[in-house]
Design an enzyme around this catalytic site. Structure first.
Site, PDB file in Angstrom:
ATOM      1  N   GLU A   1       1.384  20.778  70.975  1.00 44.15           N
ATOM      2  CA  GLU A   1       2.010  21.205  69.961  1.00 44.15           C
ATOM      3  C   GLU A   1       3.580  20.855  70.081  1.00 44.15           C
ATOM      4  O   GLU A   1       3.958  20.957  71.281  1.00 44.15           O
ATOM      5  CB  GLU A   1       2.021  22.771  70.296  1.00 44.15           C
ATOM      6  CG  GLU A   1       2.262  23.733  68.884  1.00 44.15           C
ATOM      7  CD  GLU A   1       3.793  24.251  68.865  1.00 44.15           C
ATOM      8  OE1 GLU A   1       4.486  23.645  67.816  1.00 44.15           O
ATOM      9  OE2 GLU A   1       3.831  25.418  69.769  1.00 44.15           O
TER      10      GLU A   1
ATOM     11  N   GLU B   1      15.427  17.479  64.132  1.00 44.15           N
ATOM     12  CA  GLU B   1      14.992  18.974  64.886  1.00 44.15           C
ATOM     13  C   GLU B   1      16.328  19.101  65.295  1.00 44.15           C
ATOM     14  O   GLU B   1      16.857  19.263  66.405  1.00 44.15           O
ATOM     15  CB  GLU B   1      14.088  19.009  65.298  1.00 44.15           C
ATOM     16  CG  GLU B   1      13.369  20.390  65.599  1.00 44.15           C
ATOM     17  CD  GLU B   1      12.228  20.025  66.811  1.00 44.15           C
ATOM     18  OE1 GLU B   1      11.913  19.689  66.988  1.00 44.15           O
ATOM     19  OE2 GLU B   1      11.412  21.284  66.580  1.00 44.15           O
TER      20      GLU B   1
ATOM     21  N   CYS C   1      10.306  25.464  67.626  1.00 46.41           N
ATOM     22  CA  CYS C   1       9.614  25.104  67.036  1.00 46.41           C
ATOM     23  C   CYS C   1       9.174  25.177  65.778  1.00 46.41           C
ATOM     24  O   CYS C   1       9.058  24.163  64.890  1.00 46.41           O
ATOM     25  CB  CYS C   1       8.857  24.156  68.286  1.00 46.41           C
ATOM     26  SG  CYS C   1       7.567  25.023  68.329  1.00 46.41           S
TER      27      CYS C   1
ATOM     28  N   LYS D   1       2.339  22.864  84.734  1.00 48.79           N
ATOM     29  CA  LYS D   1       3.158  22.449  85.247  1.00 48.79           C
ATOM     30  C   LYS D   1       4.297  23.044  84.004  1.00 48.79           C
ATOM     31  O   LYS D   1       4.347  22.930  83.051  1.00 48.79           O
ATOM     32  CB  LYS D   1       3.394  20.797  84.934  1.00 48.79           C
ATOM     33  CG  LYS D   1       4.678  20.318  85.649  1.00 48.79           C
ATOM     34  CD  LYS D   1       5.647  19.299  85.223  1.00 48.79           C
ATOM     35  CE  LYS D   1       6.310  19.411  83.960  1.00 48.79           C
ATOM     36  NZ  LYS D   1       7.528  20.607  84.525  1.00 48.79           N
TER      37      LYS D   1
HETATM   38  P1  ADP Z   1      12.422  19.666  75.667  1.00 47.43           P
HETATM   39  O1  ADP Z   1      12.946  17.777  74.863  1.00 47.43           O
HETATM   40  O2  ADP Z   1      11.550  20.903  74.847  1.00 47.43           O
HETATM   41  O3  ADP Z   1      12.621  19.776  77.343  1.00 47.43           O
HETATM   42  P2  ADP Z   1       9.870  18.277  77.277  1.00 47.43           P
HETATM   43  O4  ADP Z   1       8.308  17.121  76.330  1.00 47.43           O
HETATM   44  O5  ADP Z   1      11.168  16.937  77.490  1.00 47.43           O
HETATM   45  O6  ADP Z   1      11.092  19.208  75.902  1.00 47.43           O
HETATM   46  O7  ADP Z   1       9.610  18.800  77.889  1.00 47.43           O
HETATM   47  C1  ADP Z   1       8.661  20.031  77.784  1.00 47.43           C
HETATM   48  C2  ADP Z   1       7.765  19.516  78.926  1.00 47.43           C
HETATM   49  O8  ADP Z   1       7.398  19.151  79.650  1.00 47.43           O
HETATM   50  C3  ADP Z   1       8.473  20.069  80.222  1.00 47.43           C
HETATM   51  O9  ADP Z   1       7.631  20.610  81.306  1.00 47.43           O
HETATM   52  C4  ADP Z   1       8.918  18.744  80.794  1.00 47.43           C
HETATM   53  O10 ADP Z   1       8.994  19.264  82.421  1.00 47.43           O
HETATM   54  C5  ADP Z   1       7.875  18.050  80.088  1.00 47.43           C
HETATM   55  N1  ADP Z   1       7.845  16.516  80.704  1.00 47.43           N
HETATM   56  C6  ADP Z   1       8.700  15.869  80.498  1.00 47.43           C
HETATM   57  N2  ADP Z   1       8.288  14.329  80.321  1.00 47.43           N
HETATM   58  C7  ADP Z   1       7.649  14.272  80.777  1.00 47.43           C
HETATM   59  C8  ADP Z   1       6.569  13.706  81.423  1.00 47.43           C
HETATM   60  N3  ADP Z   1       7.001  12.120  81.584  1.00 47.43           N
HETATM   61  N4  ADP Z   1       5.976  13.578  81.897  1.00 47.43           N
HETATM   62  C9  ADP Z   1       5.114  14.345  81.954  1.00 47.43           C
HETATM   63  N5  ADP Z   1       5.419  16.023  81.682  1.00 47.43           N
HETATM   64  C10 ADP Z   1       6.769  15.853  81.475  1.00 47.43           C
END
Ligand code: ADP
Length: 495
Positions: free
Chosen positions: A260, A390, A294, A182
């Site tokens: 990560e 960060e 990161c 995903k």
């Molecule tokens: P950022 O703040 O850098 O966007 P996230 O951790 O929110 O980082 O997003 C990283 C990935 O995790 C993306 O692919 C996002 O769609 C996914 N993501 C965010 N929230 C969820 C969740 N609750 N369950 C699964 N995937 C998620």
């Protein structure tokens, strides 16, 4: 869609999910936005739990056959996919640049870096060696073999849409795992283009499945992946808060997790440092991807005796940086979205309100509402948000120190532990400080530390596991111990 029509090969633009070797449309769609202009680039499949479960079933059906292939066959396919990325680097860079915003030269660099993981792990596919252990039992052979974990889920971020995907699928495919990936909602087109190339080079159906989704669908897809008993592993790169959430979800089925997560990298400039090298290293460690990495230097710790000289040279270097959209010769592109702009503005305001001095930048520029100026703050202190959080933007926060132990204490004063950088000409200091830093990665006299050949990962709350390098397949295999008894010669009827 206007810009993307300029692809040399327009069929690399895919907007449906890729499941079981087929492009799978959904009624629900979501928009991918160009962060430089705010324009819609494409409407992409917004998958739900049912679609995700189809992908899990496809990955399950394909897994045993994929793992049973000869390592050389998996290796050959991985190399072909890496080569296909190199062959299409201009188009892939254009897709990355449009959906992520990074300048074209950086986007080309990312394609090469990303393809490098595939060609590296194509070689490692043939080296997932186990062990034969001197047996503690009579007439018994004791072996430890490494087997693919099985069906695995991958969730990736937007900051390196190609490289974060290939750093995971490279080792996964090398050892025989099948994947449901995903990609981030901001940057799904790159992952879909890689899936298109995997299809062209002949990956079997079901080995690589890509399930796209909007921000609203991410938790739904995440829940389907993490609650599945079929999915045996999750590899996630993203924010610490979502990483913790997903790890908790994975606990119910005792999945292997590789995480990560966020960093808070210190960059320490000692009094004996080569200041030109320190400035070049700071620019490299800070401004790649407009600071949205990161491993970006987050806290610059400078020995007080050289602080003025270093800051002056740093300002001169920052003044040379060009801001602009991906198809210019700029080094700094836009931040990914307006939420990021607001967050970085708050970090700067917080620092200034607590006594820091703004010496360069500080806000967005006339290039556009998401183009944040390269910014330098002096007089930052550990309680400011630019030290505790960060930054994920092009902001340098400088803090002066007097002793080595003080610098190490400040550097380690965080729950993060991904990358750290030090600049010194003294080898004993370089060695001793490197060993005392609570980080997974230490760059000595360099701000560039990423490559397929090196182990990438953090300690403390920056994550679990390592990606890349010859250690990189370990997170995708299970060790199986086999005791083969009854091997006494007299038990062999032909003896
Ligand atoms: P950022 O703040 O850098 O966007 P996230 O951790 O929110 O980082 O997003 C990283 C990935 O995790 C993306 O692919 C996002 O769609 C996914 N993501 C965010 N929230 C969820 C969740 N609750 N369950 C699964 N995937 C998620």
């Amino acid at each position: 869609m206007r810009n993307l029509l300029n692809l040399n090969d327009p069929t690399l633009l895919r907007t449906d999910a890729y499941i079981d070797g087929r492009w799978t449309a959904t009624d629900a769609r979501f928009a991918v936005i160009d962060p430089a202009t705010g324009e819609d680039l494409a409407d992409v499949a917004d998958c739900d739990a049912a679609t995700t479960n189809l992908a899990i079933s496809a990955a399950h059906a394909a897994q045993r056959g994929w793992a049973a292939r000869l390592p050389l066959e998996r290796s050959t396919l991985l190399r072909a996919l890496g080569d296909a990325m190199f062959d299409n680097e201009a188009d892939l860079a254009r897709i990355i640049g449009l959906e992520n915003g990074k300048p074209f030269a950086e986007a080309v660099g990312e394609v090469r870096y990303a393809a490098g993981f595939l060609t590296w792990f194509a070689e490692e596919a043939r080296r997932t060696n186990g062990s034969i252990i001197p047996s503690p039992f009579a007439d018994t052979a004791v072996l430890a073999v490494r087997e693919a974990i099985g069906v695995a889920a991958i969730i990736t971020p937007w900051n390196f849409p190609a490289a974060m995907m290939t750093r995971k699928i490279g080792p996964a495919f090398a050892v025989g795992c099948t994947i449901i990936a995903k990609p981030a909602e901001q940057t799904p087109l790159t992952a879909l283009a890689i899936a298109e190339l995997s299809d062209r080079v002949g990956f079997p159906a079901g080995v690589f499945n890509v399930v796209t989704g909007s921000a609203e669908s991410a938790p739904v897809i995440g829940e389907a992946l993490t609650s599945s008993r079929t999915v045996r592993k999750l590899s996630f790169t993203g924010s610490t808060v979502i990483g913790k959430l997903l790890a908790t979800q994975c606990a119910a089925t005792v999945k292997r997790v590789t995480l990560e997560l966020g960093g808070n990298a210190p960059l320490i400039v000692f009094d004996d440092a080569d200041l030109d090298a320190a400035v070049a290293g700071t620019i490299a460690a800070k401004f790649r991807n407009a600071g949205q990495t990161c491993v970006a230097a987050n806290r610059i710790l400078v020995h007080h005796s050289i602080a003025d000289d270093y800051t002056e040279r740093l300002c001169a270097a920052v003044d040379q940086l060009k801001i602009g959209a991906f198809d210019s010769d700029a080094q700094i592109g836009p931040l990914i979205d307006d939420v990021s702009v607001t967050r970085v503005q708050h970090l700067v305001a917080d620092a200034v309100s607590h006594g820091a001095t703004l010496v360069r930048g500080g806000d967005v520029t006339e290039a556009g509402s998401q183009f944040f100026a390269p910014t330098i703050l002096t007089g930052a202190i550990p309680t400011m948000s630019c030290h505790t959080d960060e930054i994920f933007g092009p902001v340098l926060a400088l803090t002066e120190f007097s002793t080595t132990s003080e610098a190490i204490a400040i550097a380690n004063n965080t729950d993060a532990g991904l990358a750290a950088y030090i600049f010194t000409r003294d080898h004993a200091r370089a060695w001793n400080v490197s060993r005392q830093l609570e980080y997974g990665i230490v760059g000595v006299n360099t701000g560039a530390i990423s490559a397929p050949e090196v182990p990438f990962g953090g300690v403390k709350q920056s994550g679990i596991g390592r990606e890349g390098s010859h250690f990189g397949t370990y997170d995708w295999t299970e060790l199986k111990y086999i005791a083969m008894a009854g091997l006494h010669p007299e038990q062999d009827p032909t003896q």
